[in-house]
Design an enzyme around this catalytic site. Structure first.
Site, PDB file in Angstrom:
ATOM      1  N   GLU A  35       0.820  -1.215   0.000  1.00 42.50           N
ATOM      2  CA  GLU A  35       0.000   0.000   0.000  1.00 42.50           C
ATOM      3  C   GLU A  35       0.856   1.269   0.000  1.00 42.50           C
ATOM      4  O   GLU A  35       0.486   2.264  -0.632  1.00 42.50           O
ATOM      5  CB  GLU A  35      -0.928  -0.007   1.217  1.00 42.50           C
ATOM      6  CG  GLU A  35      -1.862  -1.214   1.309  1.00 42.50           C
ATOM      7  CD  GLU A  35      -2.979  -1.189   0.268  1.00 42.50           C
ATOM      8  OE1 GLU A  35      -3.036  -0.244  -0.535  1.00 42.50           O
ATOM      9  OE2 GLU A  35      -3.793  -2.133   0.268  1.00 42.50           O
ATOM     10  N   GLU A  65      -5.049   4.790  -0.604  1.00 40.42           N
ATOM     11  CA  GLU A  65      -3.967   3.837  -0.308  1.00 40.42           C
ATOM     12  C   GLU A  65      -3.287   4.191   1.016  1.00 40.42           C
ATOM     13  O   GLU A  65      -2.847   3.312   1.748  1.00 40.42           O
ATOM     14  CB  GLU A  65      -2.941   3.791  -1.448  1.00 40.42           C
ATOM     15  CG  GLU A  65      -3.491   3.485  -2.836  1.00 40.42           C
ATOM     16  CD  GLU A  65      -4.107   2.102  -3.016  1.00 40.42           C
ATOM     17  OE1 GLU A  65      -4.367   1.418  -2.006  1.00 40.42           O
ATOM     18  OE2 GLU A  65      -4.335   1.715  -4.167  1.00 40.42           O
ATOM     19  N   HIS A  68      -5.199   2.706   3.566  1.00 38.17           N
ATOM     20  CA  HIS A  68      -4.930   1.264   3.635  1.00 38.17           C
ATOM     21  C   HIS A  68      -3.614   0.983   4.358  1.00 38.17           C
ATOM     22  O   HIS A  68      -3.489  -0.027   5.058  1.00 38.17           O
ATOM     23  CB  HIS A  68      -4.923   0.656   2.233  1.00 38.17           C
ATOM     24  CG  HIS A  68      -6.258   0.740   1.549  1.00 38.17           C
ATOM     25  ND1 HIS A  68      -6.459   0.419   0.233  1.00 38.17           N
ATOM     26  CD2 HIS A  68      -7.477   1.118   2.032  1.00 38.17           C
ATOM     27  CE1 HIS A  68      -7.729   0.592  -0.074  1.00 38.17           C
ATOM     28  NE2 HIS A  68      -8.364   1.029   1.000  1.00 38.17           N
ATOM     29  N   GLU A 136      -2.379  -2.650  -9.156  1.00 38.31           N
ATOM     30  CA  GLU A 136      -3.607  -3.092  -8.484  1.00 38.31           C
ATOM     31  C   GLU A 136      -3.782  -4.606  -8.593  1.00 38.31           C
ATOM     32  O   GLU A 136      -4.203  -5.260  -7.644  1.00 38.31           O
ATOM     33  CB  GLU A 136      -4.826  -2.376  -9.082  1.00 38.31           C
ATOM     34  CG  GLU A 136      -4.831  -0.867  -8.856  1.00 38.31           C
ATOM     35  CD  GLU A 136      -4.897  -0.490  -7.384  1.00 38.31           C
ATOM     36  OE1 GLU A 136      -5.472  -1.265  -6.593  1.00 38.31           O
ATOM     37  OE2 GLU A 136      -4.358   0.561  -7.026  1.00 38.31           O
ATOM     38  N   GLU A 166      -8.953  -3.090  -4.289  1.00 36.70           N
ATOM     39  CA  GLU A 166      -7.996  -3.212  -5.411  1.00 36.70           C
ATOM     40  C   GLU A 166      -8.764  -3.440  -6.724  1.00 36.70           C
ATOM     41  O   GLU A 166      -8.380  -2.925  -7.771  1.00 36.70           O
ATOM     42  CB  GLU A 166      -7.006  -4.364  -5.178  1.00 36.70           C
ATOM     43  CG  GLU A 166      -6.279  -4.370  -3.847  1.00 36.70           C
ATOM     44  CD  GLU A 166      -5.500  -3.115  -3.533  1.00 36.70           C
ATOM     45  OE1 GLU A 166      -5.418  -2.207  -4.373  1.00 36.70           O
ATOM     46  OE2 GLU A 166      -4.972  -3.040  -2.410  1.00 36.70           O
ATOM     47  N   HIS A 169     -10.176  -0.094  -7.783  1.00 36.87           N
ATOM     48  CA  HIS A 169      -9.113   0.807  -8.280  1.00 36.87           C
ATOM     49  C   HIS A 169      -8.681   0.390  -9.687  1.00 36.87           C
ATOM     50  O   HIS A 169      -8.433   1.242 -10.544  1.00 36.87           O
ATOM     51  CB  HIS A 169      -7.905   0.785  -7.341  1.00 36.87           C
ATOM     52  CG  HIS A 169      -8.185   1.380  -5.993  1.00 36.87           C
ATOM     53  ND1 HIS A 169      -7.329   1.280  -4.930  1.00 36.87           N
ATOM     54  CD2 HIS A 169      -9.253   2.090  -5.545  1.00 36.87           C
ATOM     55  CE1 HIS A 169      -7.847   1.916  -3.884  1.00 36.87           C
ATOM     56  NE2 HIS A 169      -9.011   2.395  -4.232  1.00 36.87           N
TER      57      HIS A 169
HETATM   58 FE   LIG Z   1      -5.325  -0.005  -4.603  1.00 37.51          FE
END
Ligand SMILES: [Fe+2]
Length: 190
Positions: A35, A65, A68, A136, A166, A169
């Site tokens: 991340e 991110e 994350h 991703e 993911e 994204h």
């Molecule tokens: Fe991502």
């Protein structure tokens, strides 16, 4: 500029210590496809995106991110909580204890520290968005591996949430790629 919400994007409430899982999971903090690598990559690339919409997308996803990163750090911290030096040594985390005590530090699953070399910014939006779609997919595959490595519901549940982001994204970057093709000179011939 960012507004900071003092809560995680998805709750992390791990009840069981699991040093082996902490060792594996930390790669999503400081590993090549983690991340932190994604956040820095996207927040660097946003400047050379050709439209307001694509600049905004890179900023939005780069920011998520970072959220994350926060989730992964909370997970690693909770998985390590209360571990003794002997337990850390037995789990292959003796080196981590020697350098960082029980603190969270960005490395991959083998203890190799994070480096900016894991990030990528080429300046060409088509090139960068292809990189981001691959990033991703790689993060998604890593989450699939991590989900296979644990039976703990509290860990799996968060990993499944991160996996799903993911996928989203990847789709958003794909749409952005289609939108910039005609704006970038990719017809050079040497
Ligand atoms: Fe991502």
């Amino acid at each position: 500029m960012w507004n900071y919400d003092k809560k995680l994007e998805y709750p992390v409430k791990i009840k069981n210590k699991d040093l082996n899982m902490a060792k594996f999971l930390v790669t999503q903090y400081g590993g090549p496809d983690g991340e932190l690598s994604a956040a820095i990559t996207y927040l660097n690339q946003r400047y050379t995106m050709p439209t307001g919409k694509t600049k905004g997308l890179l900023t939005d996803i780069g920011t998520e991110e970072l959220a994350h990163v926060e989730i992964i750090c909370a997970m690693v911290y909770q998985l390590l909580k209360g571990a003794t030096p002997d337990e850390l040594k037995a789990a292959g985390l003796g080196g981590n204890y020697a350098q960082h005590d029980n603190a969270v530090f960005p490395t991959d699953a083998n203890g190799v520290p994070w480096t900016a070399a894991y990030t990528s910014t080429l300046g060409n939006p088509v090139t960068d968005l292809h990189n981001d779609m691959a990033a991703e997919q790689k993060a998604k595959s890593t989450y699939e591996h991590l989900i296979e490595l644990t039976d703990d519901y509290d860990v799996k549940d968060v990993l499944k949430f991160l996996w799903s982001r993911e996928v989203i994204h990847y789709q958003r970057f794909g749409e952005a790629l289609m939108s910039v093709y005609d704006l970038v000179d990719n017809k050079k011939c040497y």
